[in-house]
Design a protein around this motif. Structure first.
Motif, PDB file in Angstrom:
ATOM      1  N   MET A  40       0.835  -1.199   0.000  1.00  0.00           N
ATOM      2  CA  MET A  40       0.000   0.000   0.000  1.00  0.00           C
ATOM      3  C   MET A  40       0.871   1.251   0.000  1.00  0.00           C
ATOM      4  N   ASP A  41       1.898   1.304   0.841  1.00  0.00           N
ATOM      5  CA  ASP A  41       2.745   2.497   0.912  1.00  0.00           C
ATOM      6  C   ASP A  41       3.286   2.885  -0.447  1.00  0.00           C
ATOM      7  N   HIS A  42       3.808   1.910  -1.135  1.00  0.00           N
ATOM      8  CA  HIS A  42       4.473   2.203  -2.401  1.00  0.00           C
ATOM      9  C   HIS A  42       3.499   2.568  -3.505  1.00  0.00           C
ATOM     10  N   GLU A  43       2.291   2.094  -3.391  1.00  0.00           N
ATOM     11  CA  GLU A  43       1.314   2.341  -4.432  1.00  0.00           C
ATOM     12  C   GLU A  43       0.632   3.703  -4.293  1.00  0.00           C
ATOM     13  N   HIS A  44       0.366   4.131  -3.068  1.00  0.00           N
ATOM     14  CA  HIS A  44      -0.425   5.343  -2.863  1.00  0.00           C
ATOM     15  C   HIS A  44       0.297   6.452  -2.112  1.00  0.00           C
ATOM     16  N   PHE A  45       1.552   6.204  -1.703  1.00  0.00           N
ATOM     17  CA  PHE A  45       2.314   7.210  -0.961  1.00  0.00           C
ATOM     18  C   PHE A  45       3.745   7.243  -1.465  1.00  0.00           C
ATOM     19  N   VAL A  46       4.341   8.420  -1.373  1.00  0.00           N
ATOM     20  CA  VAL A  46       5.722   8.601  -1.801  1.00  0.00           C
ATOM     21  C   VAL A  46       6.443   9.424  -0.728  1.00  0.00           C
ATOM     22  N   TRP A  47       7.717   9.097  -0.501  1.00  0.00           N
ATOM     23  CA  TRP A  47       8.512   9.826   0.484  1.00  0.00           C
ATOM     24  C   TRP A  47       8.831  11.216  -0.054  1.00  0.00           C
ATOM     25  N   ASN A  48       8.516  12.232   0.738  1.00  0.00           N
ATOM     26  CA  ASN A  48       8.828  13.615   0.383  1.00  0.00           C
ATOM     27  C   ASN A  48      10.032  14.019   1.218  1.00  0.00           C
ATOM     28  N   GLU A  49      11.183  14.003   0.597  1.00  0.00           N
ATOM     29  CA  GLU A  49      12.443  14.290   1.295  1.00  0.00           C
ATOM     30  C   GLU A  49      12.427  15.672   1.933  1.00  0.00           C
ATOM     31  N   ARG A  50      11.914  16.640   1.223  1.00  0.00           N
ATOM     32  CA  ARG A  50      11.903  18.020   1.720  1.00  0.00           C
ATOM     33  C   ARG A  50      11.073  18.148   3.000  1.00  0.00           C
ATOM     34  N   LEU A  51       9.915  17.512   3.033  1.00  0.00           N
ATOM     35  CA  LEU A  51       9.030  17.640   4.184  1.00  0.00           C
ATOM     36  C   LEU A  51       9.310  16.605   5.279  1.00  0.00           C
ATOM     37  N   GLY A  52       9.972  15.528   4.918  1.00  0.00           N
ATOM     38  CA  GLY A  52      10.279  14.494   5.898  1.00  0.00           C
ATOM     39  C   GLY A  52       9.090  13.609   6.246  1.00  0.00           C
ATOM     40  N   LEU A  88     -11.672   5.371  -7.107  1.00  0.00           N
ATOM     41  CA  LEU A  88     -11.193   4.308  -6.225  1.00  0.00           C
ATOM     42  C   LEU A  88     -12.364   3.702  -5.472  1.00  0.00           C
ATOM     43  N   ASP A  89     -12.313   2.377  -5.287  1.00  0.00           N
ATOM     44  CA  ASP A  89     -13.394   1.737  -4.531  1.00  0.00           C
ATOM     45  C   ASP A  89     -13.311   2.155  -3.063  1.00  0.00           C
ATOM     46  N   ILE A  90     -14.408   2.006  -2.369  1.00  0.00           N
ATOM     47  CA  ILE A  90     -14.532   2.496  -0.989  1.00  0.00           C
ATOM     48  C   ILE A  90     -13.515   1.819  -0.067  1.00  0.00           C
ATOM     49  N   GLU A  91     -13.201   0.554  -0.302  1.00  0.00           N
ATOM     50  CA  GLU A  91     -12.218  -0.150   0.526  1.00  0.00           C
ATOM     51  C   GLU A  91     -10.830   0.467   0.354  1.00  0.00           C
ATOM     52  N   THR A  92     -10.456   0.752  -0.879  1.00  0.00           N
ATOM     53  CA  THR A  92      -9.164   1.372  -1.139  1.00  0.00           C
ATOM     54  C   THR A  92      -9.113   2.767  -0.531  1.00  0.00           C
ATOM     55  N   GLN A  93     -10.190   3.527  -0.683  1.00  0.00           N
ATOM     56  CA  GLN A  93     -10.243   4.857  -0.070  1.00  0.00           C
ATOM     57  C   GLN A  93     -10.056   4.760   1.441  1.00  0.00           C
ATOM     58  N   SER A  94     -10.715   3.805   2.060  1.00  0.00           N
ATOM     59  CA  SER A  94     -10.610   3.634   3.509  1.00  0.00           C
ATOM     60  C   SER A  94      -9.197   3.260   3.929  1.00  0.00           C
ATOM     61  N   LEU A  95      -8.558   2.366   3.183  1.00  0.00           N
ATOM     62  CA  LEU A  95      -7.177   1.985   3.492  1.00  0.00           C
ATOM     63  C   LEU A  95      -6.232   3.169   3.355  1.00  0.00           C
ATOM     64  N   ILE A  96      -6.417   3.951   2.306  1.00  0.00           N
ATOM     65  CA  ILE A  96      -5.576   5.132   2.092  1.00  0.00           C
ATOM     66  C   ILE A  96      -5.778   6.126   3.232  1.00  0.00           C
ATOM     67  N   LEU A  97      -7.038   6.382   3.582  1.00  0.00           N
ATOM     68  CA  LEU A  97      -7.331   7.332   4.665  1.00  0.00           C
ATOM     69  C   LEU A  97      -6.766   6.855   5.991  1.00  0.00           C
ATOM     70  N   SER A  98      -6.868   5.562   6.249  1.00  0.00           N
ATOM     71  CA  SER A  98      -6.339   5.016   7.496  1.00  0.00           C
ATOM     72  C   SER A  98      -4.819   5.190   7.561  1.00  0.00           C
ATOM     73  N   HIS A  99      -4.156   4.871   6.485  1.00  0.00           N
ATOM     74  CA  HIS A  99      -2.697   5.029   6.442  1.00  0.00           C
ATOM     75  C   HIS A  99      -2.326   6.509   6.540  1.00  0.00           C
ATOM     76  N   TRP A 100      -3.057   7.351   5.836  1.00  0.00           N
ATOM     77  CA  TRP A 100      -2.783   8.792   5.866  1.00  0.00           C
ATOM     78  C   TRP A 100      -2.967   9.351   7.268  1.00  0.00           C
ATOM     79  N   GLU A 101      -3.958   8.855   7.984  1.00  0.00           N
ATOM     80  CA  GLU A 101      -4.197   9.345   9.348  1.00  0.00           C
ATOM     81  C   GLU A 101      -2.985   9.081  10.238  1.00  0.00           C
ATOM     82  N   GLY A 102      -2.333   7.936  10.052  1.00  0.00           N
ATOM     83  CA  GLY A 102      -1.110   7.640  10.799  1.00  0.00           C
ATOM     84  C   GLY A 102       0.006   8.610  10.464  1.00  0.00           C
TER      85      GLY A 102
END
Length: 105
Positions: free
Chosen positions: A1-13, A26-40
């Protein structure tokens, strides 16, 4: 999931969202997984901002004691860049609210 929907921003850390498709497609399950990971990730943004604020304070103290004009300009530039990073982090922090609104529509 990290590699598919998130990228490391070196400048912001932090990792930032990287959506290859419009959110609404995006299907609701994917949206929920992304939101959950983003919340962390989002939960760590205030501490990252505090780190940057400490760096700014140290650079301001160095600037106060600096007599060399060129070095003063360099310190000012670094302070401005760190302040810009804080602004960007605040924007990313508020992104959760925008995504929540989209999910509920």
């Amino acid at each position: 999931m990290d590699h598919e929907h998130f990228v490391w921003n070196e400048r912001l850390g932090i990792h930032t969202p990287l959506l290859n498709y419009p959110w609404d497609t995006l299907d609701i399950e994917t949206q929920s997984l992304i939101l959950s990971h983003w919340e962390g990730i989002r939960g760590r943004i205030p501490e990252r901002i505090k780190q940057l604020e400490r760096i700014i304070v140290a650079k301001q103290e160095a600037l106060y004691n600096e007599d060399d004009f060129t070095q003063s300009c360099q310190l000012n530039s670094e302070i401005a860049e760190h302040a810009s990073m804080i602004v960007d982090l605040h924007l990313w922090y508020r992104t959760q609210q925008d995504l929540d609104v989209k999910m509920h529509h």
